[in-house]
Design a protein around this motif. Structure first.
Motif, PDB file in Angstrom:
ATOM      1  N   GLU A  79       9.374   4.190  -1.652  1.00 56.31           N
ATOM      2  CA  GLU A  79       7.934   3.986  -1.831  1.00 56.31           C
ATOM      3  C   GLU A  79       7.459   2.754  -1.057  1.00 56.31           C
ATOM      4  N   ASP A  80       8.252   1.700  -1.085  1.00 53.72           N
ATOM      5  CA  ASP A  80       7.898   0.490  -0.343  1.00 53.72           C
ATOM      6  C   ASP A  80       7.901   0.743   1.161  1.00 53.72           C
ATOM      7  N   GLU A  81       8.862   1.523   1.631  1.00 51.62           N
ATOM      8  CA  GLU A  81       8.928   1.846   3.055  1.00 51.62           C
ATOM      9  C   GLU A  81       7.710   2.647   3.493  1.00 51.62           C
ATOM     10  N   LEU A  82       7.265   3.569   2.643  1.00 53.17           N
ATOM     11  CA  LEU A  82       6.072   4.359   2.965  1.00 53.17           C
ATOM     12  C   LEU A  82       4.835   3.472   3.014  1.00 53.17           C
ATOM     13  N   PHE A  83       4.766   2.505   2.098  1.00 55.67           N
ATOM     14  CA  PHE A  83       3.628   1.600   2.105  1.00 55.67           C
ATOM     15  C   PHE A  83       3.646   0.741   3.369  1.00 55.67           C
ATOM     16  N   GLN A  84       4.813   0.241   3.750  1.00 56.10           N
ATOM     17  CA  GLN A  84       4.925  -0.541   4.979  1.00 56.10           C
ATOM     18  C   GLN A  84       4.487   0.283   6.190  1.00 56.10           C
ATOM     19  N   ARG A  85       4.870   1.550   6.217  1.00 55.67           N
ATOM     20  CA  ARG A  85       4.479   2.438   7.304  1.00 55.67           C
ATOM     21  C   ARG A  85       2.961   2.613   7.343  1.00 55.67           C
ATOM     22  N   ARG A  86       2.358   2.673   6.155  1.00 56.85           N
ATOM     23  CA  ARG A  86       0.907   2.796   6.079  1.00 56.85           C
ATOM     24  C   ARG A  86       0.214   1.575   6.675  1.00 56.85           C
ATOM     25  N   THR A 110      -9.917  -1.930  10.635  1.00 54.29           N
ATOM     26  CA  THR A 110      -9.437  -1.024   9.595  1.00 54.29           C
ATOM     27  C   THR A 110      -9.090  -1.832   8.347  1.00 54.29           C
ATOM     28  N   PHE A 111      -9.160  -1.167   7.197  1.00 54.22           N
ATOM     29  CA  PHE A 111      -8.951  -1.852   5.930  1.00 54.22           C
ATOM     30  C   PHE A 111      -7.930  -1.103   5.076  1.00 54.22           C
ATOM     31  N   SER A 112      -7.141  -1.863   4.366  1.00 48.53           N
ATOM     32  CA  SER A 112      -6.253  -1.282   3.362  1.00 48.53           C
ATOM     33  C   SER A 112      -7.021  -1.094   2.066  1.00 48.53           C
ATOM     34  N   ASP A 113      -6.388  -0.490   1.071  1.00 48.31           N
ATOM     35  CA  ASP A 113      -6.899  -0.513  -0.294  1.00 48.31           C
ATOM     36  C   ASP A 113      -6.711  -1.930  -0.852  1.00 48.31           C
ATOM     37  N   PHE A 114      -7.144  -2.136  -2.082  1.00 52.48           N
ATOM     38  CA  PHE A 114      -6.803  -3.383  -2.765  1.00 52.48           C
ATOM     39  C   PHE A 114      -5.300  -3.352  -3.067  1.00 52.48           C
ATOM     40  N   LEU A 115      -4.607  -4.407  -2.708  1.00 47.89           N
ATOM     41  CA  LEU A 115      -3.155  -4.449  -2.850  1.00 47.89           C
ATOM     42  C   LEU A 115      -2.752  -5.242  -4.081  1.00 47.89           C
ATOM     43  N   ASN A 116      -1.752  -4.728  -4.800  1.00 50.78           N
ATOM     44  CA  ASN A 116      -1.185  -5.506  -5.896  1.00 50.78           C
ATOM     45  C   ASN A 116      -0.219  -6.537  -5.323  1.00 50.78           C
ATOM     46  N   LEU A 117       0.387  -7.333  -6.198  1.00 45.96           N
ATOM     47  CA  LEU A 117       1.235  -8.428  -5.727  1.00 45.96           C
ATOM     48  C   LEU A 117       2.460  -7.934  -4.967  1.00 45.96           C
TER      49      LEU A 117
END
Length: 259
Positions: free
Chosen positions: A4-11, A26-33
């Protein structure tokens, strides 16, 4: 790193690449810690493009990332950079304060989730007396103003406000005390009125962050101004250490704890 972390990094890399190739912000969503920590760990792969973080107010816990190509680097000031972000602030207040319940962060979040809104589209929810300030993606503002009319059993009204974005400041409790050494575990013990041994598991268990970066070393020495966040406990800013020491060699430190 999990799948899941790898997919987020890819995003994140895809967003940065899109900004670079299409010459747009471009913008990400709001990110948690945890997601912010992954972002910090990915900095070397993102060095080809400028990036900024903002969550609607100074020191917000949940924050968006903006990827800004060179041709659009007109953000000479922090205020100019923040104006890029599609972040909106909504004030949620009871329609009749006399009959309002005492509502918690979980109550507000539950009401929002019941509307089918993804957590990543929402920033911080800050409670103040009988009101709450919600930071969210700008495109959601109209929908929430119309549809968010009840939190638990309390009828509420939801309205967009610019004042909070400009002037709102979190409530802080100043904490002063002494520590044997300016280590993370010692500062946690002072901030949360507990022993170093009882809190060390929070650090080793991956629940402690400094400015959004995961810290797993109890001996980590925060820099002045860093914000320390601990899941399930809260957060505080490490302000300063005095040059003076006690007769036993302990250091005087000052913290600001978010209420």
């Amino acid at each position: 790193m999990t799948r899941e972390d790898e997919l987020f990094q890819r995003r994140l890399l895809d967003l940065a690449d899109a900004a670079w190739k299409r010459n747009i912000v471009t913008f990400s969503d709001f990110l948690n810690l945890n997601e912010q920590s992954i972002y910090h760990d990915t900095q070397s792969k993102l060095s080809f493009i400028e990036s900024r973080m903002f969550g609607g107010y100074e020191c917000a816990e949940r924050q968006m990332i903006a990827f800004i190509p060179d041709a659009l680097l007109f953000c000479d000031s922090q205020e100019a950079a923040e104006s890029l972000f599609p972040v909106c602030c909504l004030k949620i207040s009871p329609q009749n304060p006399r009959f309002a319940e005492t509502l918690t962060h979980r109550d507000y979040l539950g009401a929002l989730m019941n509307l089918g809104i993804e957590r990543g589209k929402l920033g911080d929810i800050v409670l103040e007396d009988q009101e709450a300030w919600l930071f969210c993606e700008e495109k959601l503002a109209g929908y929430l103003e119309k549809e968010l009319n009840r939190v638990r059993h309390t009828a509420v009204k939801c309205e967009k406000t610019q004042q909070a974005l400009q002037n709102w400041q979190p409530k802080l409790e100043e904490i002063t005390g002494t520590v044997a050494s300016v280590r993370l575990d010692a500062l946690l013990a002072l901030a949360f009125h507990s022993s170093r041994s009882s809190l060390s598991g929070l650090i080793e268990g991956g629940k402690t962050f400094a400015n959004g970066r995961l810290i797993t070393n109890s001996g980590y020495r925060p820099k002045e101004g860093e914000i320390i966040s601990v899941r399930g406990y809260g957060r505080f800013r490490y302000c300063k250490v005095s040059e003076n020491v006690t007769k036993k060699g302990r250091h005087y430190v000052t913290l600001e704890k978010y209420c």
